[in-house]
Scaffold this motif. Structure first.
Motif, PDB file in Angstrom:
ATOM      1  N   LEU A  10       0.844  -1.191   0.000  1.00 59.14           N
ATOM      2  CA  LEU A  10       0.000   0.000   0.000  1.00 59.14           C
ATOM      3  C   LEU A  10       0.881   1.244   0.000  1.00 59.14           C
ATOM      4  CD1 LEU A  10      -2.635  -1.083   2.692  1.00 59.14           C
ATOM      5  CD2 LEU A  10      -2.884  -1.139   0.207  1.00 59.14           C
ATOM      6  N   PRO A  11       0.427   2.317  -0.634  1.00 56.01           N
ATOM      7  CA  PRO A  11       1.232   3.554  -0.632  1.00 56.01           C
ATOM      8  C   PRO A  11       1.273   4.171   0.759  1.00 56.01           C
ATOM      9  CG  PRO A  11      -0.897   3.931  -1.658  1.00 56.01           C
ATOM     10  CD  PRO A  11      -0.815   2.456  -1.372  1.00 56.01           C
ATOM     11  N   GLN A  12       2.368   4.828   1.045  1.00 51.93           N
ATOM     12  CA  GLN A  12       2.525   5.505   2.336  1.00 51.93           C
ATOM     13  C   GLN A  12       1.673   6.762   2.345  1.00 51.93           C
ATOM     14  OE1 GLN A  12       6.491   5.833   3.946  1.00 51.93           O
ATOM     15  NE2 GLN A  12       6.064   7.900   4.655  1.00 51.93           N
ATOM     16  N   PRO A  13       0.764   6.869   3.314  1.00 50.33           N
ATOM     17  CA  PRO A  13      -0.048   8.088   3.382  1.00 50.33           C
ATOM     18  C   PRO A  13       0.777   9.271   3.879  1.00 50.33           C
ATOM     19  CG  PRO A  13      -0.611   6.595   5.179  1.00 50.33           C
ATOM     20  CD  PRO A  13       0.401   5.892   4.325  1.00 50.33           C
ATOM     21  N   PRO A  14       0.355  10.479   3.561  1.00 48.59           N
ATOM     22  CA  PRO A  14       1.088  11.664   4.035  1.00 48.59           C
ATOM     23  C   PRO A  14       0.872  11.872   5.529  1.00 48.59           C
ATOM     24  CG  PRO A  14      -0.897  12.323   2.855  1.00 48.59           C
ATOM     25  CD  PRO A  14      -0.784  10.823   2.726  1.00 48.59           C
ATOM     26  N   GLY A  15       1.825  12.568   6.156  1.00 45.58           N
ATOM     27  CA  GLY A  15       1.663  12.992   7.536  1.00 45.58           C
ATOM     28  C   GLY A  15       1.860  11.923   8.587  1.00 45.58           C
ATOM     29  N   LEU A  16       2.611  10.865   8.273  1.00 46.47           N
ATOM     30  CA  LEU A  16       2.850   9.820   9.263  1.00 46.47           C
ATOM     31  C   LEU A  16       3.815  10.299  10.340  1.00 46.47           C
ATOM     32  CD1 LEU A  16       3.406   6.696   6.979  1.00 46.47           C
ATOM     33  CD2 LEU A  16       1.416   7.178   8.389  1.00 46.47           C
ATOM     34  N   PRO A  17       3.631   9.805  11.584  1.00 43.52           N
ATOM     35  CA  PRO A  17       4.643  10.097  12.607  1.00 43.52           C
ATOM     36  C   PRO A  17       5.976   9.471  12.208  1.00 43.52           C
ATOM     37  CG  PRO A  17       2.682   9.059  13.569  1.00 43.52           C
ATOM     38  CD  PRO A  17       2.544   8.995  12.086  1.00 43.52           C
ATOM     39  N   GLU A  18       7.057   9.988  12.771  1.00 44.21           N
ATOM     40  CA  GLU A  18       8.375   9.412  12.519  1.00 44.21           C
ATOM     41  C   GLU A  18       8.431   7.987  13.057  1.00 44.21           C
ATOM     42  OE1 GLU A  18      11.184  10.590  10.898  1.00 44.21           O
ATOM     43  OE2 GLU A  18       9.741  12.075  10.206  1.00 44.21           O
ATOM     44  N   GLU A  55      -4.891  -1.522   5.858  1.00 43.34           N
ATOM     45  CA  GLU A  55      -4.426  -0.155   6.037  1.00 43.34           C
ATOM     46  C   GLU A  55      -2.911  -0.159   5.910  1.00 43.34           C
ATOM     47  OE1 GLU A  55      -5.803   1.415   9.743  1.00 43.34           O
ATOM     48  OE2 GLU A  55      -7.831   0.679   9.423  1.00 43.34           O
ATOM     49  N   PHE A  56      -2.321   1.030   5.884  1.00 44.24           N
ATOM     50  CA  PHE A  56      -0.878   1.121   5.727  1.00 44.24           C
ATOM     51  C   PHE A  56      -0.147   0.457   6.888  1.00 44.24           C
ATOM     52  CE2 PHE A  56       3.194   3.337   6.253  1.00 44.24           C
ATOM     53  CZ  PHE A  56       3.771   2.995   5.038  1.00 44.24           C
ATOM     54  N   ASP A  57      -0.587   0.719   8.122  1.00 41.59           N
ATOM     55  CA  ASP A  57      -0.008   0.061   9.291  1.00 41.59           C
ATOM     56  C   ASP A  57      -1.127  -0.316  10.257  1.00 41.59           C
ATOM     57  OD1 ASP A  57      -0.585   2.641  10.198  1.00 41.59           O
ATOM     58  OD2 ASP A  57       1.475   3.169  10.625  1.00 41.59           O
ATOM     59  N   SER A  96       2.258  -1.027  13.240  1.00 43.31           N
ATOM     60  CA  SER A  96       3.374  -1.719  12.594  1.00 43.31           C
ATOM     61  C   SER A  96       3.122  -1.958  11.120  1.00 43.31           C
ATOM     62  CB  SER A  96       3.581  -3.082  13.270  1.00 43.31           C
ATOM     63  OG  SER A  96       3.842  -2.935  14.640  1.00 43.31           O
ATOM     64  N   GLU A  97       4.220  -1.997  10.367  1.00 43.69           N
ATOM     65  CA  GLU A  97       4.222  -2.376   8.956  1.00 43.69           C
ATOM     66  C   GLU A  97       5.519  -3.137   8.689  1.00 43.69           C
ATOM     67  OE1 GLU A  97       5.416   0.412   5.942  1.00 43.69           O
ATOM     68  OE2 GLU A  97       5.857   1.909   7.478  1.00 43.69           O
ATOM     69  N   VAL A  98       5.507  -4.003   7.704  1.00 43.51           N
ATOM     70  CA  VAL A  98       6.721  -4.717   7.299  1.00 43.51           C
ATOM     71  C   VAL A  98       7.554  -3.777   6.431  1.00 43.51           C
ATOM     72  CG1 VAL A  98       7.635  -6.702   6.031  1.00 43.51           C
ATOM     73  CG2 VAL A  98       5.547  -6.952   7.384  1.00 43.51           C
ATOM     74  N   ARG A  99       8.843  -3.813   6.613  1.00 42.71           N
ATOM     75  CA  ARG A  99       9.761  -2.997   5.807  1.00 42.71           C
ATOM     76  C   ARG A  99       9.999  -3.711   4.467  1.00 42.71           C
ATOM     77  NH1 ARG A  99      14.710  -1.343   9.648  1.00 42.71           N
ATOM     78  NH2 ARG A  99      15.363  -0.415   7.677  1.00 42.71           N
ATOM     79  N   ILE A 100       8.970  -3.761   3.661  1.00 38.53           N
ATOM     80  CA  ILE A 100       8.978  -4.547   2.425  1.00 38.53           C
ATOM     81  C   ILE A 100      10.124  -4.145   1.502  1.00 38.53           C
ATOM     82  CG2 ILE A 100       7.686  -5.081   0.313  1.00 38.53           C
ATOM     83  CD1 ILE A 100       5.114  -4.957   2.025  1.00 38.53           C
ATOM     84  N   ASP A 101      10.241  -2.880   1.187  1.00 38.74           N
ATOM     85  CA  ASP A 101      11.274  -2.442   0.236  1.00 38.74           C
ATOM     86  C   ASP A 101      12.674  -2.752   0.754  1.00 38.74           C
ATOM     87  OD1 ASP A 101       9.318  -1.526  -1.490  1.00 38.74           O
ATOM     88  OD2 ASP A 101       9.470   0.560  -0.828  1.00 38.74           O
ATOM     89  N   ASP A 102      12.922  -2.453   2.028  1.00 37.75           N
ATOM     90  CA  ASP A 102      14.247  -2.702   2.602  1.00 37.75           C
ATOM     91  C   ASP A 102      14.596  -4.185   2.594  1.00 37.75           C
ATOM     92  OD1 ASP A 102      14.474   0.013   3.099  1.00 37.75           O
ATOM     93  OD2 ASP A 102      13.903  -0.159   5.216  1.00 37.75           O
TER      94      ASP A 102
END
Length: 121
Positions: A10-18, A55-57, A96-102
């Motif tokens: 899923l695309p990363q939504p804008p405005g996520l916390p660090e 959802e994204f996370d 949480s989300e999986v660090r798919i790209d990494d």
């Protein structure tokens, strides 16, 4: 060989916390990642995120795991510290989300193996 289950990206939504502290992608070590995924509960968490996320996370409650909160906190922290998951703090809730790209860049095919794994019932 037939294709395995499709990993949900899923695309990363804008405005996520660090994100909470995590290892840099370049420093991820296969033996650390595999050691962390050696636990069936952790493998289940990652597989569910790869295949079922809507959802994204997601927060801990989304997983439907019947474990004490302290136990789940330990497992999610281990996955984050190994570089498998990325976690963000939303008020009192960690998602949480999986660090798919990494993980795909560092260890090609690993996530597909996790997605194809069938948990024992």
């Amino acid at each position: 060989m037939p294709p395995g289950p499709s990993i949900v990206v899923l695309p990363q939504p804008p405005g996520l916390p660090e994100p909470l502290p995590e290892p840099d992608a370049q420093t991820l070590r296969l033996e650390t990642v595999l050691g962390t995924l050696n636990d069936p509960l952790r493998l289940t968490i990652v597989r569910k995120l790869l295949l079922e996320r809507a959802e994204f996370d997601h927060p801990c409650g989304w997983f439907g795991l019947d474990r004490p909160k302290s136990s789940l906190t330990h497992h999610f922290r281990a996955l984050r510290e190994a570089g498998v998951l990325r976690q963000r703090q939303y008020g009192l809730e960690r998602r949480s989300e999986v660090r798919i790209d990494d993980l795909r860049e560092r260890f090609p095919g690993l996530l597909e193996l996790v997605a194809a794994w069938t948990p024992e019932t």
